[in-house]
Structure formats: structure tokens, C-alpha cells
Design an enzyme around this catalytic site. Structure first.
Site: not given
Length: 417
Positions: A166, A306, A317, A340, A345, A405
Site C-alpha cells: 500500500c 494513510h 499512525e 480513504k 483504500h 503490508f
């Protein structure tokens, strides 16, 4: 050596919130959700039936690409080519007078051609191993978006794909920035693309227990920082930016949207999918970007987080942001939001799309909202998440984070010129 300045002169977007940058940005400003019930695949056996899907009525690749060529591109590549065409036209790049060997492309995907893989795998299983398309491999490999864009426009410089889950889109823009800074290129087409609303894409993320199952209210499903969130929502599309060396862009009278000021990278080295709970890697990524930019935390007015709408990610975050920039009481000039909440996403595309958001926030002094933030989770840091509605603010510099990831972290900083 002296690093060269890098500016953005063109942008293109294909998103579930609108095709084209103008349409996309209007949706962001108005807090319009692009999340809906999936129409492009059979969801009868799927637990999750919602996504940030680009509908066929809104996007027909043959409206933009020769039909024969379009049929030889996976959906993720089609998105990339269309977004790149918009950005290149916006920048007037093909008439910019660059040596074609000094114009490169880094437009990457985290997953590549999922649709192509599924279709041809089924053909080979059901009818025999020689019954797949001869274009299977060139359609599904991750680097083909960059390859197709370079062929379409005759760009012969740096050409590759960057894959970091991502964080892919952000790393792609960052690496393109570096290529110009150090003289490997004078201009770059950079961004990310993705098309994983497929049986494997939705099914596999569902079994990993990462997706929202709010099928009865799709537009309410993506809820970053809200205590009632139940996972992220898959999105698809592409975002592309044109990066140029500043002096050349200025000399040719190019429209300059913003300057890329800094780029930071780090790794959590913690877990396959979970972020470091204290946000240590995220903190370092932002710290490195600020150092690269020669800026201080107080120089940043907007952070596009994010912000995926997962408990672990949102908490980690937000802790990192608070540690670097202070709480909303300590730093009243900082706005933090997750778009998002509207577009979902978009995996490898998301960092590029959110870079466009940062640039537009600087251009218009508008911070897009985090929609669906009805009840802020007590466990996330106390920041101004711009709930529900966009806010007017002086934005001289904006930062975007992407985390993938595997523990990949990437941060970009944009500033007004």
C-alpha cells in the site's frame, strides 16, 4: 552535488469518486463517498459486497484507448494509461522539448493484473493448460503500466515499477523525484494504479478479516478514526503526476502546481501485516521526509494520513503524528484527514491519489474532510481530523503518508512554489 528542485506540472486521476482530477477533487471537497455495492463481479458467495468501484457507465476504456490495445491491457493498466494521458496533456509534456531518454515512467501497482490472472487461470484449469491467452503474462505483470505508458508516448528514460504493497504509489512518486534530483531524468511520469475488486482480491482480504462488512450502508463503511469502524473498503483506480526539473519547467512557461520538498522511507521490521503499535516506523519516515525538505514540523499545515479505517493502523499512525506534530491543543494550525473515507483504500494507487489531494489542498487552501467520523475512537490521538466537512485553511505545505503490508513506510512533502 547539488540536488535539483522538482515540481509538479500535470496531474491525472481515475477514481471511484470521479474520472479526471477536477471531478475527483470536487468530490473530495464536498465529502462525497464513492463507496457502493459491487456491480462488476458476482458477489453472491462473497461476505463483502461493497467497494470503491469504478462503474462501467462511468469508465469505458475504449473511449480513451484503441479497442484492440484496450483488450490487451488488464484493467489496472487501462486506469494507468488514462490517468497518464490526462496528466501528460495537462503538463503539455510531449511539447516540452525534453530528450526522450531523459523522460521516464514509474507508475506502479501493488498487485498487478488480478483480473487477467483469474480469467486465464480458470481457462487453463477448465479447458487445459494451453487454453489461456498468449497475452496473459504481459497483461498481468506489475511493470506493464509503466511499459505501456512509455510506449504510448515515446518516453525512453528510467522505466520501472516499485512494489511496496500500500506504499507503492508514494514510493513511485518519491523514486521519480529522486531520479530528477540526481540527474537521471529531467521529467518523470509517476504514480500508482490498482484493480483488485475481483474474486481473489475481495475474497482474500475478507479471509484476512481486514474489510468492512457494512453492506447495508456502503457510503458509511469507510470510517477512519471512528470507534464504530469494522475494517477498510477496497478501492480501485489510478493517480499520475508529472514531475519536472524546476528550472526547465519555469523556462518553458509550464503551469507549476507545487514543489516536492521531501521524501522519507523506513521499515517497521515488526510484522507481516500489523504496523508497529507505537508508530515508530511511521515516525521515522516523517522525520526523514522533514529532514530531506529542510523543514520543521510547524512548517506543515495539512497531513493526508494513510488512515485506512482499521483499528491497529489508525491508532499507530495517529500516535506517530501526535508525537511529531503535537495534539490539536498543542498545534492549532495542523489539519489531519483521511480521504480513504471517500474513495476507499486503492492499495498501490492510493499514495499517488493522495499526493494529488495534497497538491490541490495547497492550490486552493481547502482541507478535505474525514467523512463518517461520528464518534472518534478514544484510543486514537487527539488531532483535528476535519470531520464531515472540508475546512478552509492556509496550506503552504502538506505531507502524505503511506504504509504497506511488510512494514513499508513512505512519506512525501509538497509545498507551494
Amino acid at each position: 552535488m547539488t540536488k535539483r528542485r522538482v515540481v509538479i506540472t500535470g496531474m491525472g486521476a481515475v477514481t471511484p469518486c470521479g474520472i479526471g482530477v477536477d471531478n475527483f477533487w470536487e468530490s473530495m471537497k464536498s465529502g462525497k463517498s464513492g463507496i457502493s455495492l459491487i456491480e462488476g463481479m458476482d458477489t453472491e458467495l462473497q461476505t463483502v459486497k461493497i467497494a470503491g468501484e469504478i462503474k462501467d457507465k462511468d469508465f469505458n476504456p475504449e473511449d480513451y484507448i484503441d479497442p484492440k490495445d484496450a483488450k490487451r491491457m488488464d484493467r489496472y493498466t487501462q486506469f494507468a494509461v488514462v490517468a497518464a494521458d490526462e496528466a501528460i496533456k495537462d503538463a503539455n509534456l510531449e511539447q516540452a522539448g525534453y530528450d526522450p531518454y531523459k523522460v521516464g515512467v514509474i507508475v506502479s501497482s501493488a498487485a498487478g493484473g488480478f483480473k487477467t490472472f483469474e480469467k486465464n487461470h480458470l481457462a487453463m484449469i477448465n479447458r487445459g493448460p494451453t487454453k489461456g491467452s498468449p497475452f496473459t503474462i504481459p497483461m498481468l505483470i506489475v511493470d506493464m503500466a509503466s511499459g505501456r505508458i512509455s510506449m504510448r508516448h515515446g518516453f525512453k528514460g528510467v522505466n520501472k515499477a516499485v512494489v511496496s504493497a500500500c506504499a507503492t504509489g508514494t514510493h513511485s512518486v518519491g523514486d521519480a523525484y529522486r531520479a530528477i534530483q540526481y540527474g537521471d531524468a529531467d521529467a518523470m511520469v509517476a504514480g500508482g494504479c490498482e484493480a483488485t475488486i475481483t474474486v481473489i482480491g475481495i475474497g482474500a482480504f475478507t479471509t484476512a478479516r481486514t474489510l468492512s462488512k457494512r453492506n447495508d450502508a456502503p457510503e458509511k463503511a469507510s470510517r477512519p478514526y471512528d470507534k464504530d469502524r469494522d475494517g477498510f473498503v477496497m478501492g480501485e483506480g489510478a493517480g499520475v503526476l508529472i514531475l519536472e526539473e524546476y528550472e526547465h519547467a519555469k523556462s518553458r512557461g509550464a503551469k507549476i502546481y507545487a514543489e516536492i520538498a521531501g521524501y522519507g522511507q523506513s521499515a517497521d521490521a515488526y510484522d507481516m501485516v500489523a504496523p508497529c503499535p507505537e508508530g515508530l516506523g511511521a515516525t521515522k519516515s516523517m522525520e526523514f521526509a522533514l529532514a530531506d525538505a529542510g523543514m520543521k514540523p510547524e512548517d506543515i499545515q495539512y497531513i493526508n494520513t494513510h488512515g485506512t479505517s482499521t483499528g491497529l493502523g489508525d491508532k499507530a499512525e495517529s500516535k506517530a503524528v501526535e508525537k511529531m506534530f503535537g495534539s490539536k491543543e498543542e498545534n492549532k494550525n495542523l489539519y489531519v484527514s483521511s480521504t480513504k473515507s471517500m474513495h476507499g483504500h486503492m492499495l498501490g494507487a492510493t499514495g499517488a491519489i493522495e499526493s494529488i489531494v495534497c497538491v490541490k489542498a495547497i492550490n486552493e487552501n481547502i482541507v478535505p474532510p474525514t467523512i463518517n467520523l461520528d464518534n472518534q475512537d478514544e484510543e486514537v490521538a487527539d488531532l483535528n481530523y476535519v470531520p464531515h466537512k472540508a475546512q478552509k485553511a492556509e496550506v503552504h505545505a502538506a505531507l502524505t503518508n503511506s504504509f504497506g503490508f511488510g512494514g513499508h513506510n513512505a512519506t512525501l512533502i509538497f509545498k507551494e512554489v
